[in-house]
Design a protein around this motif. Structure first.
Motif, PDB file in Angstrom:
ATOM      1  N   GLY A 126       0.825  -1.212   0.000  1.00  0.00           N
ATOM      2  CA  GLY A 126       0.000   0.000   0.000  1.00  0.00           C
ATOM      3  C   GLY A 126       0.854   1.254   0.000  1.00  0.00           C
ATOM      4  N   TYR A 127       1.381   1.616  -1.148  1.00  0.00           N
ATOM      5  CA  TYR A 127       2.233   2.804  -1.277  1.00  0.00           C
ATOM      6  C   TYR A 127       1.527   3.900  -2.075  1.00  0.00           C
ATOM      7  N   SER A 128       1.394   3.699  -3.391  1.00  0.00           N
ATOM      8  CA  SER A 128       0.900   4.754  -4.290  1.00  0.00           C
ATOM      9  C   SER A 128      -0.529   5.164  -3.977  1.00  0.00           C
ATOM     10  N   GLU A 129      -0.814   6.438  -4.234  1.00  0.00           N
ATOM     11  CA  GLU A 129      -2.152   6.997  -4.104  1.00  0.00           C
ATOM     12  C   GLU A 129      -2.459   7.802  -5.365  1.00  0.00           C
ATOM     13  N   VAL A 139       1.863  11.220   0.284  1.00  0.00           N
ATOM     14  CA  VAL A 139       0.735  10.374   0.690  1.00  0.00           C
ATOM     15  C   VAL A 139      -0.156  11.091   1.692  1.00  0.00           C
ATOM     16  N   THR A 141      -3.052   9.216   2.987  1.00  0.00           N
ATOM     17  CA  THR A 141      -3.705   8.219   3.834  1.00  0.00           C
ATOM     18  C   THR A 141      -3.258   8.452   5.277  1.00  0.00           C
ATOM     19  N   LYS A 156      -5.441   3.817  -1.628  1.00  0.00           N
ATOM     20  CA  LYS A 156      -4.227   3.393  -2.320  1.00  0.00           C
ATOM     21  C   LYS A 156      -4.618   2.902  -3.723  1.00  0.00           C
ATOM     22  N   THR A 159      -2.506  -1.462  -6.617  1.00  0.00           N
ATOM     23  CA  THR A 159      -2.119  -2.448  -5.607  1.00  0.00           C
ATOM     24  C   THR A 159      -2.253  -3.859  -6.165  1.00  0.00           C
ATOM     25  N   VAL A 170       1.308  -0.750   4.700  1.00  0.00           N
ATOM     26  CA  VAL A 170       0.737   0.538   4.296  1.00  0.00           C
ATOM     27  C   VAL A 170       1.610   1.687   4.792  1.00  0.00           C
ATOM     28  N   GLU A 213      -7.631  -0.651  -6.808  1.00  0.00           N
ATOM     29  CA  GLU A 213      -7.742   0.449  -5.860  1.00  0.00           C
ATOM     30  C   GLU A 213      -8.136  -0.149  -4.513  1.00  0.00           C
TER      31      GLU A 213
END
Length: 391
Positions: A126-129, A139, A141, A156, A159, A170, A213
């Protein structure tokens, strides 16, 4: 570092080949595209002691071999050469586990490493947003402390394995008063939280949905499951990304070599190889693949601490694979744009392997850190040009 195989490595290679020959039967080969089969295969690898073979023996549950670096290379290349099913436990084995060994505490290692070694628990990242892809420090989150837990809210994207994974690591902001790289934490989050975690598949150019997502709405993570402690998320996350370009890149290159052989055979079959320009491109692809191999081996040895090595590796393989996809289509000519025959409404978007690889490869220079970001990192961390620094 000398990466030539010694006597012990050749004995190990024979062991790998025997085990794969004995266990890699029709059930696994015929069902390699079925996720359920691939998950059962992960457990088979765990039973054979082939998961986490390079970990310190103290962290394996059983069968952990404590393999040397050259033996890890042997395993990766023999596995790929055997055309064994694509791994579904690689995120846990190759990313999460080394990160816990480097940054986690004993309780975290004892809880999470044995199930990964047994092939029982799968992980996603759970990295990219939507607003923080290549710019990971942006980020949004958020994870708010609530007694002995954190409650996580945010989104995120991109994934892999989110629909199948048991856990997700995350990167979230635990200190709202900090900005950018500060105030982030690395949390281990169980995915089985109905009503608190929603996963939505993303349909791609290929018509498939490998990416997803993920929406967190008050999802719970234990406070004891923060790796490295609160606020250490950026350090841990960057340490994990450096691991992403390790021995696994050699496995990737075996698959690339197989693709190249297939394109070369097709060029001979169609007569496209008679074109000197196309023939030159085939030779260039072969030469560049050799360069990638030696660069990967270099970064596993004395250059392992090179700050720009992961970015150089990503630039090399992503561009190479895109050009490979383009070359495959060029070799086939106009027929590459056509679907299977006879055409029907139901088969309008059926793709063969080469077409699917070409379309998927368009994302190679974007995911995992875009080419532009990789060049910025090299400029700042290697060339000292003022880019790639934390802001």
């Amino acid at each position: 570092m000398d990466f030539s195989a010694g006597v012990e490595d050749e004995v190990f290679r024979d062991e790998v080949r025997r085990w794969l020959a004995e266990h890699l039967g029709e059930e696994w080969l015929d069902g390699r595209e079925d996720f359920g089969v691939r998950r059962r295969w992960e457990r088979e690898l765990g039973l054979g002691g082939w998961v986490g073979i390079g970990w310190d023996r103290a962290y394996g549950s059983f069968g952990n071999r404590g393999a040397t670096l050259t033996q890890q290379v042997v395993w990766a290349e023999e596995y790929a050469a055997a055309r064994a099913p694509e791994r579904v436990g690689h995120i846990g084995e190759q990313l999460l586990a080394p990160t816990l060994i480097a940054y986690g505490d004993d309780a975290q290692r004892k809880r999470f490493l044995p199930p990964v070694a047994r092939g029982e628990e799968l992980w996603c990242q759970g990295y990219s947003e939507p607003g923080a892809g290549s710019d990971l420090a942006a980020v949004r989150t958020a994870a708010v402390r609530d007694g002995g837990t954190y409650r996580i809210s945010g989104q995120k994207i991109w994934t892999s394995l989110a629909r199948e994974a048991d856990w997700c690591f995350v990167l979230a902001r635990t200190d709202p008063g900090e900005r950018r790289h500060r105030g982030l934490s690395f949390l281990l989050v169980p995915m089985d939280q109905p009503g608190r975690i929603e996963v939505r598949p993303i349909r791609q150019l290929t018509g498939t949905s490998e990416f997803n997502e993920v929406f967190f709405d008050g999802a719970v993570a234990r406070a004891t499951h923060v790796v490295g402690g609160p606020g250490a998320g950026w350090r841990v996350a960057m340490g994990l990304l450096a691991l992403e370009r390790g021995v696994s890149t050699l496995t990737q290159q075996v698959a690339f070599a197989d693709e190249l052989r297939g394109v070369a055979r097709e060029a001979v079959r169609t007569g496209a190889v008679d074109d000197p320009v196309l023939r030159d491109r085939l030779v260039r692809q072969w030469a560049e693949l050799r360069v990638m191999r030696w660069n990967a081996l270099r970064t596993l040895g004395p250059a392992a601490g090179d700050a720009g090595a992961p970015s150089v590796a990503k630039l090399l393989w992503s561009g190479w694979h895109q050009r490979m996809g383009e070359l495959a289509m060029q070799v086939r000519g106009a027929g590459a744009a056509c679907g299977p025959e006879p055409w029907t409404a139901d088969s309008a978007y059926e793709l063969d392997t080469a077409q699917r690889q070409f379309l998927f490869s368009r994302a190679d220079t974007v995911y995992g850190g875009s080419d532009e970001i990789q060049r910025t990192i090299i400029a700042g961390r290697v060339l000292g040009l003022g880019g790639g620094r934390e802001r």
